[in-house]
Design a protein around this motif. Structure first.
Motif, PDB file in Angstrom:
ATOM      1  N   ALA A 192       0.820  -1.218   0.000  1.00  0.00           N
ATOM      2  CA  ALA A 192       0.000   0.000   0.000  1.00  0.00           C
ATOM      3  C   ALA A 192       0.852   1.265   0.000  1.00  0.00           C
ATOM      4  CB  ALA A 192      -0.921  -0.009   1.225  1.00  0.00           C
ATOM      5  N   PHE A 193       1.964   1.256   0.722  1.00  0.00           N
ATOM      6  CA  PHE A 193       2.798   2.451   0.845  1.00  0.00           C
ATOM      7  C   PHE A 193       3.525   2.755  -0.465  1.00  0.00           C
ATOM      8  CE2 PHE A 193       6.662   4.793   1.891  1.00  0.00           C
ATOM      9  CZ  PHE A 193       6.189   5.773   2.751  1.00  0.00           C
ATOM     10  N   PHE A 194       4.100   1.736  -1.091  1.00  0.00           N
ATOM     11  CA  PHE A 194       4.911   1.969  -2.292  1.00  0.00           C
ATOM     12  C   PHE A 194       4.095   1.877  -3.589  1.00  0.00           C
ATOM     13  CE2 PHE A 194       8.107   0.572   0.841  1.00  0.00           C
ATOM     14  CZ  PHE A 194       8.945   1.670   0.796  1.00  0.00           C
ATOM     15  N   GLY A 195       2.983   1.163  -3.547  1.00  0.00           N
ATOM     16  CA  GLY A 195       2.076   1.169  -4.686  1.00  0.00           C
ATOM     17  C   GLY A 195       2.258   0.056  -5.693  1.00  0.00           C
ATOM     18  N   ASP A 196       3.487  -0.321  -6.012  1.00  0.00           N
ATOM     19  CA  ASP A 196       3.712  -1.395  -6.987  1.00  0.00           C
ATOM     20  C   ASP A 196       5.049  -2.069  -6.706  1.00  0.00           C
ATOM     21  OD1 ASP A 196       5.928  -0.137  -8.784  1.00  0.00           O
ATOM     22  OD2 ASP A 196       4.374   1.407  -8.716  1.00  0.00           O
ATOM     23  N   SER A 197       5.245  -3.227  -7.302  1.00  0.00           N
ATOM     24  CA  SER A 197       6.420  -4.052  -7.017  1.00  0.00           C
ATOM     25  C   SER A 197       7.725  -3.376  -7.426  1.00  0.00           C
ATOM     26  CB  SER A 197       6.292  -5.403  -7.727  1.00  0.00           C
ATOM     27  OG  SER A 197       5.188  -6.121  -7.235  1.00  0.00           O
ATOM     28  N   LEU A 198       7.704  -2.659  -8.541  1.00  0.00           N
ATOM     29  CA  LEU A 198       8.922  -1.986  -8.987  1.00  0.00           C
ATOM     30  C   LEU A 198       9.346  -0.918  -7.985  1.00  0.00           C
ATOM     31  CD1 LEU A 198      11.061  -1.738 -11.158  1.00  0.00           C
ATOM     32  CD2 LEU A 198       9.581  -0.108 -12.371  1.00  0.00           C
TER      33      LEU A 198
ATOM     34  N   ILE B  23       8.713  -0.990  -4.792  1.00  0.00           N
ATOM     35  CA  ILE B  23       9.227  -1.709  -3.621  1.00  0.00           C
ATOM     36  C   ILE B  23      10.683  -2.107  -3.859  1.00  0.00           C
ATOM     37  CG2 ILE B  23       8.987  -3.776  -2.180  1.00  0.00           C
ATOM     38  CD1 ILE B  23       5.994  -3.759  -2.864  1.00  0.00           C
ATOM     39  N   GLN B  24      10.959  -2.629  -5.062  1.00  0.00           N
ATOM     40  CA  GLN B  24      12.326  -3.031  -5.396  1.00  0.00           C
ATOM     41  C   GLN B  24      13.273  -1.831  -5.368  1.00  0.00           C
ATOM     42  OE1 GLN B  24      13.568  -6.482  -6.448  1.00  0.00           O
ATOM     43  NE2 GLN B  24      15.131  -5.204  -5.487  1.00  0.00           N
ATOM     44  N   ASN B  25      12.843  -0.700  -5.892  1.00  0.00           N
ATOM     45  CA  ASN B  25      13.671   0.511  -5.877  1.00  0.00           C
ATOM     46  C   ASN B  25      13.942   0.971  -4.452  1.00  0.00           C
ATOM     47  OD1 ASN B  25      13.801   0.594  -8.674  1.00  0.00           O
ATOM     48  ND2 ASN B  25      12.023   1.946  -8.879  1.00  0.00           N
ATOM     49  N   ALA B  26      12.937   0.853  -3.588  1.00  0.00           N
ATOM     50  CA  ALA B  26      13.105   1.257  -2.192  1.00  0.00           C
ATOM     51  C   ALA B  26      14.104   0.341  -1.483  1.00  0.00           C
ATOM     52  CB  ALA B  26      11.762   1.238  -1.470  1.00  0.00           C
ATOM     53  N   LEU B  27      14.019  -0.953  -1.767  1.00  0.00           N
ATOM     54  CA  LEU B  27      14.969  -1.900  -1.170  1.00  0.00           C
ATOM     55  C   LEU B  27      16.397  -1.551  -1.590  1.00  0.00           C
ATOM     56  CD1 LEU B  27      12.932  -5.193  -1.708  1.00  0.00           C
ATOM     57  CD2 LEU B  27      13.642  -4.281   0.510  1.00  0.00           C
ATOM     58  N   ASN B  28      16.569  -1.194  -2.845  1.00  0.00           N
ATOM     59  CA  ASN B  28      17.899  -0.823  -3.328  1.00  0.00           C
ATOM     60  C   ASN B  28      18.362   0.507  -2.734  1.00  0.00           C
ATOM     61  OD1 ASN B  28      17.936  -3.120  -4.956  1.00  0.00           O
ATOM     62  ND2 ASN B  28      17.073  -2.047  -6.725  1.00  0.00           N
ATOM     63  N   GLN B  29      17.457   1.463  -2.655  1.00  0.00           N
ATOM     64  CA  GLN B  29      17.799   2.813  -2.208  1.00  0.00           C
ATOM     65  C   GLN B  29      18.082   2.887  -0.716  1.00  0.00           C
ATOM     66  OE1 GLN B  29      14.832   5.746  -3.193  1.00  0.00           O
ATOM     67  NE2 GLN B  29      15.811   7.377  -2.013  1.00  0.00           N
ATOM     68  N   PHE B  30      17.308   2.157   0.072  1.00  0.00           N
ATOM     69  CA  PHE B  30      17.409   2.294   1.525  1.00  0.00           C
ATOM     70  C   PHE B  30      18.170   1.157   2.198  1.00  0.00           C
ATOM     71  CE2 PHE B  30      13.595   4.713   0.310  1.00  0.00           C
ATOM     72  CZ  PHE B  30      13.923   5.947   0.840  1.00  0.00           C
ATOM     73  N   GLY B  31      18.868   0.360   1.420  1.00  0.00           N
ATOM     74  CA  GLY B  31      19.747  -0.645   2.018  1.00  0.00           C
ATOM     75  C   GLY B  31      19.058  -1.910   2.467  1.00  0.00           C
ATOM     76  N   GLY B  32      18.061  -2.374   1.715  1.00  0.00           N
ATOM     77  CA  GLY B  32      17.418  -3.644   2.019  1.00  0.00           C
ATOM     78  C   GLY B  32      16.230  -3.512   2.954  1.00  0.00           C
ATOM     79  N   GLN B  33      15.831  -4.655   3.516  1.00  0.00           N
ATOM     80  CA  GLN B  33      14.620  -4.694   4.335  1.00  0.00           C
ATOM     81  C   GLN B  33      14.707  -3.814   5.573  1.00  0.00           C
ATOM     82  OE1 GLN B  33      16.346  -7.422   3.113  1.00  0.00           O
ATOM     83  NE2 GLN B  33      15.036  -9.248   3.215  1.00  0.00           N
ATOM     84  N   SER B  34      15.875  -3.773   6.220  1.00  0.00           N
ATOM     85  CA  SER B  34      16.000  -2.979   7.439  1.00  0.00           C
ATOM     86  C   SER B  34      15.759  -1.499   7.156  1.00  0.00           C
ATOM     87  CB  SER B  34      17.382  -3.182   8.074  1.00  0.00           C
ATOM     88  OG  SER B  34      18.406  -2.813   7.170  1.00  0.00           O
ATOM     89  N   GLY B  35      16.257  -1.010   6.006  1.00  0.00           N
ATOM     90  CA  GLY B  35      16.030   0.384   5.642  1.00  0.00           C
ATOM     91  C   GLY B  35      14.572   0.667   5.352  1.00  0.00           C
ATOM     92  N   VAL B  36      13.887  -0.295   4.712  1.00  0.00           N
ATOM     93  CA  VAL B  36      12.455  -0.139   4.426  1.00  0.00           C
ATOM     94  C   VAL B  36      11.655  -0.144   5.721  1.00  0.00           C
ATOM     95  CG1 VAL B  36      10.442  -1.258   3.369  1.00  0.00           C
ATOM     96  CG2 VAL B  36      12.589  -1.072   2.096  1.00  0.00           C
ATOM     97  N   VAL B  37      12.031  -1.018   6.662  1.00  0.00           N
ATOM     98  CA  VAL B  37      11.364  -1.045   7.976  1.00  0.00           C
ATOM     99  C   VAL B  37      11.479   0.313   8.655  1.00  0.00           C
ATOM    100  CG1 VAL B  37      11.475  -1.982  10.322  1.00  0.00           C
ATOM    101  CG2 VAL B  37      11.615  -3.514   8.353  1.00  0.00           C
TER     102      VAL B  37
END
Length: 478
Positions: free
Chosen positions: A287-293, A295-309
């Protein structure tokens, strides 16, 4: 949002309906003394109130699993909700319930010994080695990952944090269960639940005011890299649906349950709550990121799952979210790491029948575990860790097969474990054949072989089930 709410309702309802069916498949009586009472030693065997045992079990099996796995699972889209929901009810909850109850029925013994009783001495030997290696791998990763995060947050050298965490692990591994684990785990467990509930509320508010949109159910695979749903979804989301690691943790709480009637609340209930946490994190991520791409960009940008959390917690929960993020990405993995080493100690003690009443024996077993851990923290662990997804689900598969023999011997409805055991057999075989860290074979061929192998195991079990039961009875197992 309707899809999410329906899945949430099914999960909760599953505890009260299917959970009750699972509970009735075994004979539980409060007139029977549990190992916590009968073998109380003030160290590992110790009766505790069920709510405390529940929170400890929940944090033992959770850690960052239902958070990190759910975030990666969100890449597949809302279809991930189905695996979390039905996997929890029909596979994970069943797996955790029987791994705990069977252990309780056998003096709180470790999972490797349970597998040996019901699948034979050969499997017991394999499981002793397999489970200890798995636990050391889990414990080591939960030394290095929080140490790295703490270094980025404080600037203090990573080696210092590694030493601090290992010292804490040593204390949690050898001290009586009520001194460290019994005191801080319920607090962290409650914080993890509060974090998930807060995010769920923020997501619903965001949906109402239009700032967050939750896509409804689609069976389409939305993974940006085109990763196949089968078997990768079923290994990506493990702790939020079914995880073999849980079977290594349940025996610890099987030694602390005061009354047999509390088993469903502690084992099946903790898994359902973990499934709810995973469902919330998966939904919030989508819901927050809107689409899978995105989400993938956020994982790359913020250093993986911990950054997204960290991002989601701060954006949706404000200052309190920042505090909860620290608990989520630092405290929670640490609380999974220490019980991993404690489980390893108990597994070795059970294998060699080493009494654990005195500090000396506990230290003798714990020190080699930590020496191996210290060595592993000095090398690149990424390649080794890739095998955890497969080994974790393989362990779950083995425990389900052992549970099936247990139910068969006790003349209960064994299909409740036989079906998920067969399904997970297909997943595990297909995964290792096509995964990059496996044999890298053609996906269609790998999936066909996986399904074929599962069918062969099912047929072989049906043919030899009477022999398996006789082997157990010959051991004079009650």
């Amino acid at each position: 949002m309707i899809t999410f709410l329906v899945c949430l309702t099914i999960l909760i309802g599953g505890y009260f309906t299917y959970g009750k069916i699972v509970e009735r498949s075994v004979k539980l009586s409060d007139s029977t003394q549990t190992p916590a009472v009968r073998l109380e030693d003030g160290i590992d065997y110790m009766p505790m109130p069920w709510h405390k045992v529940f929170l400890i079990q929940f944090l033992n099996i959770a850690g960052t699993g239902p958070i990190f796995g759910a975030i990666m699972g969100a890449l597949f889209g809302p279809v991930a909700f189905l695996w979390i929901t039905f996997g929890t009810i029909f596979a994970g909850g069943v797996h955790d319930f029987f791994s705990g109850v069977i252990s309780m029925k056998h003096e709180g013994t470790s999972v490797s010994e349970i597998v040996g009783i019901y699948l034979g001495d050969g499997m017991k030997s394999v499981m002793r080695v397999f489970s200890v290696i798995l636990l050391i791998l889990v414990g080591t990763v939960f030394v290095t990952s929080p140490a790295g995060l703490l270094t980025s947050m404080t600037g203090i050298d990573k080696t210092v944090w590694v030493v601090v965490i290992i010292i804490y692990y040593m204390a949690a591994t050898v001290l009586p269960v009520d001194k460290v684990i019994g005191k801080i785990y319920p607090v962290f467990g409650a914080a993890l639940l509060f974090m998930a509930i807060g995010l769920c509320g923020a997501m619903i508010v965001g949906h109402v005011n239009g700032s967050m949109v939750m896509p409804e159910m689609s069976l389409q695979n939305l993974h940006p890299d085109g990763l196949n749903l089968f078997p990768f979804l079923f290994t990506t989301i493990a702790c939020g649906a079914i995880s073999g690691f849980h079977a290594t943790q349940s025996p610890m709480m099987a030694r602390c349950i005061h009354h047999e009637s509390e088993s469903k609340k502690v084992f099946y209930g903790a898994m359902v709550v973990e499934g709810i946490v995973a469902l919330i994190w998966c939904a919030v991520t989508i819901a927050f990121f809107g689409d899978s791409l995105s989400i993938q960009n956020a994982l790359n940008q913020f250093g993986g799952q911990s950054g997204v959390v960290s991002l989601l917690s701060k954006e949706l929960l404000g200052p309190m979210g920042a505090i909860l993020a620290v608990l989520g990405v630092v405290a929670c993995p640490i609380t999974s790491g220490d019980t991993a080493f404690r489980s390893a100690r108990l597994t070795i003690a059970d294998a060699f029948n080493i009494k654990q009443e005195g500090f000396k024996n506990r230290f003798i077993l714990a020190i080699p575990l930590f020496l191996v851990c210290i060595f592993l923290t000095t090398i690149d662990f990424n390649i080794i860790w890739r095998y955890f997804a497969w080994s974790n689900q393989t362990l779950a598969m083995i425990v389900l097969w052992a549970s099936t023999v247990y139910l068969l011997k006790n003349k209960s409805s064994y299909f409740m474990t036989l079906i998920p055991a067969t399904f997970m057999s297909a997943v595990c075989v297909a995964y290792i054949l096509q995964a990059p860290e496996g044999f890298k074979l053609n996906p269609t061929f790998s999936n066909a072989v996986g399904v074929g192998a599962a069918v062969i195991l099912f047929v072989a079990f049906m043919i030899s089930k009477d022999k398996l039961v006789k082997n157990v009875e010959d051991k004079n197992i009650a």
